[in-house]
Write a protein that holds these residues in place. Structure first.
Motif, mmCIF file in Angstrom:
data_model
loop_
_atom_site.group_PDB
_atom_site.id
_atom_site.type_symbol
_atom_site.label_atom_id
_atom_site.label_comp_id
_atom_site.label_asym_id
_atom_site.label_seq_id
_atom_site.Cartn_x
_atom_site.Cartn_y
_atom_site.Cartn_z
ATOM 1 N N GLU A 23 0.846 -1.189 0.000
ATOM 2 C CA GLU A 23 0.000 0.000 0.000
ATOM 3 C C GLU A 23 0.881 1.238 0.000
ATOM 4 O O GLU A 23 1.769 1.389 0.833
ATOM 5 C CB GLU A 23 -0.927 0.014 1.216
ATOM 6 C CG GLU A 23 -1.940 1.147 1.171
ATOM 7 C CD GLU A 23 -2.988 1.034 2.265
ATOM 8 O OE1 GLU A 23 -2.936 1.838 3.215
ATOM 9 O OE2 GLU A 23 -3.845 0.136 2.167
ATOM 10 N N VAL A 25 1.230 5.406 -2.257
ATOM 11 C CA VAL A 25 0.792 6.270 -3.353
ATOM 12 C C VAL A 25 1.507 5.864 -4.641
ATOM 13 O O VAL A 25 2.551 5.205 -4.606
ATOM 14 C CB VAL A 25 1.076 7.754 -3.022
ATOM 15 C CG1 VAL A 25 0.310 8.179 -1.789
ATOM 16 C CG2 VAL A 25 2.564 7.995 -2.834
ATOM 17 N N PRO A 26 0.967 6.228 -5.797
ATOM 18 C CA PRO A 26 1.629 5.888 -7.067
ATOM 19 C C PRO A 26 3.002 6.540 -7.180
ATOM 20 O O PRO A 26 3.265 7.589 -6.600
ATOM 21 C CB PRO A 26 0.663 6.453 -8.121
ATOM 22 C CG PRO A 26 -0.655 6.579 -7.431
ATOM 23 C CD PRO A 26 -0.337 6.891 -6.005
ATOM 24 N N GLU A 89 -3.113 -2.114 -8.397
ATOM 25 C CA GLU A 89 -4.431 -1.572 -8.044
ATOM 26 C C GLU A 89 -5.508 -2.658 -8.109
ATOM 27 O O GLU A 89 -6.502 -2.539 -8.818
ATOM 28 C CB GLU A 89 -4.783 -0.389 -8.948
ATOM 29 C CG GLU A 89 -3.861 0.800 -8.750
ATOM 30 C CD GLU A 89 -4.309 2.043 -9.506
ATOM 31 O OE1 GLU A 89 -4.513 3.081 -8.862
ATOM 32 O OE2 GLU A 89 -4.462 1.954 -10.736
ATOM 33 N N THR A 128 -0.983 -4.342 -5.213
ATOM 34 C CA THR A 128 -0.968 -2.976 -4.695
ATOM 35 C C THR A 128 -2.384 -2.423 -4.669
ATOM 36 O O THR A 128 -3.245 -2.832 -5.448
ATOM 37 C CB THR A 128 -0.096 -2.045 -5.560
ATOM 38 O OG1 THR A 128 -0.754 -1.793 -6.813
ATOM 39 C CG2 THR A 128 1.263 -2.660 -5.820
ATOM 40 N N ASN A 130 -4.222 1.551 -4.144
ATOM 41 C CA ASN A 130 -4.003 2.987 -4.020
ATOM 42 C C ASN A 130 -4.865 3.522 -2.880
ATOM 43 O O ASN A 130 -6.091 3.462 -2.948
ATOM 44 C CB ASN A 130 -4.369 3.666 -5.342
ATOM 45 C CG ASN A 130 -4.068 5.153 -5.343
ATOM 46 O OD1 ASN A 130 -3.804 5.743 -4.299
ATOM 47 N ND2 ASN A 130 -4.110 5.762 -6.511
#
Length: 301
Positions: A23, A25-26, A89, A128, A130
């Motif tokens: 987890e 942020v991009p 995602e 993952t 977002n």
């Protein structure tokens, strides 16, 4: 560059033959991490699966297609047929597709039109999600999240690390994978996955693990944050914590587990297995804070 703790936790997942949920942020190089890892082990393959709301299970697993020339059907294998997979995602995929992905991860096999295919080893999935966006996503149910061996938090790099990132990624003709050299083959990593289960855990350390797990299930006046727990870690969490501690010991060159190994890996193993109640969510308590207090209060052997 940097992210030493994240890399170590991913390696522990690989050693334990288990999957992880990342987890962050991009733009934090999660894809780069997985692809680099695959390049370090000869004979392995890497695939990235970008999940979208209209994705079907067949887009991941594969499909039985018709050949009009031969007038026959043939199997087209999906991207799940790789050794290292970045499920990017995963919370954007609809529940049916999420379930198909999780089933393949758990069973290590895929059924395409009544034909069974065993997935190649090693098999590591790093999924993952977002944390920023809430629209167009299908949050993973707690039961599915619990199937991940670890939940790894990926944070921003440090100041000096980001300076190096600038240099590495803005130089002319710089190949980011050029410094990456294979360090082992598939058979070696499979042998390590077998050896990790031979690491010795004494009875006091086993009991210490069980006390930590039990503390997530029972409200204890000594541990004030336990009142914010709705559901604690399941026996799957107990097994994961013991196995992860074995991997920590192995990476440290020891053939036995210490309580320090358990403490070191408790957060990524347990943070997604503790479900907060409404009061805990309203108070803004994180599961990491609960784990901190449990580790502080539970007596170390």
């Amino acid at each position: 560059v940097g992210q030493t703790e994240v890399i170590e936790q991913v390696l522990i997942c690989l050693i334990c033959d288990a999957h992880a949920l990342l987890e962050g942020v991009p733009g934090l190089a999660k894809s780069l991490l997985v692809e680099t890892l695959s390049r370090c082990i000869t004979g392995t393959t890497f695939r990235r699966i970008q999940f979208v709301p209209d994705m079907l299970p067949s887009d991941i697993l594969g499909v039985n297609a018709f050949n009009p020339i031969k007038q026959d059907f043939y199997i087209i294998k999906g991207p799940i047929f790789a050794n290292f997979i970045l499920a990017d995602e995963i919370n954007r995929a609809p529940p049916k597709t999420q379930a198909a992905m999780m089933e393949a991860m758990q069973e290590r096999k895929v059924n395409i039109h009544k034909e069974e295919f065993i997935l190649d080893k090693p098999f590591l999935v790093l999924a993952t999600q977002n944390p920023l966006e809430q629209q167009g996503v299908y949050p993973l149910p707690e039961a599915l999240v619990d199937r991940f061996f670890m939940k790894i938090l990926v944070d921003y790099p440090k100041w000096d690390e980001e300076l190096e990132i600038i240099d590495r990624n803005t130089l002319i003709k710089y190949d980011i994978f050029e410094p990456v050299k294979p360090v082992m083959d598939k058979q070696t990593i499979l042998a390590i996955q077998r050896d990790v289960r031979k690491i010795y855990i004494s009875t006091p350390v086993k009991e210490y693990i069980l006390k930590i797990i039990t503390a997530t299930r029972i409200k204890d006046e000594k541990i004030k944050y336990t009142k914010y727990i709705k559901y604690g870690a399941s026996p799957r969490g107990t097994i994961a914590l013991a196995l992860a501690a074995r991997a920590v010991a192995l990476m440290d060159g020891r053939d036995f587990v210490t309580p320090g190994d358990v403490k070191l890996i408790a957060h990524p193993v347990l943070r997604h297995r503790i479900i907060l109640n409404y009061e805990g969510k309203a108070a803004g308590i994180s599961t990491d804070e609960i784990i901190d207090e449990i580790l502080e209060e539970v007596e170390v052997p």
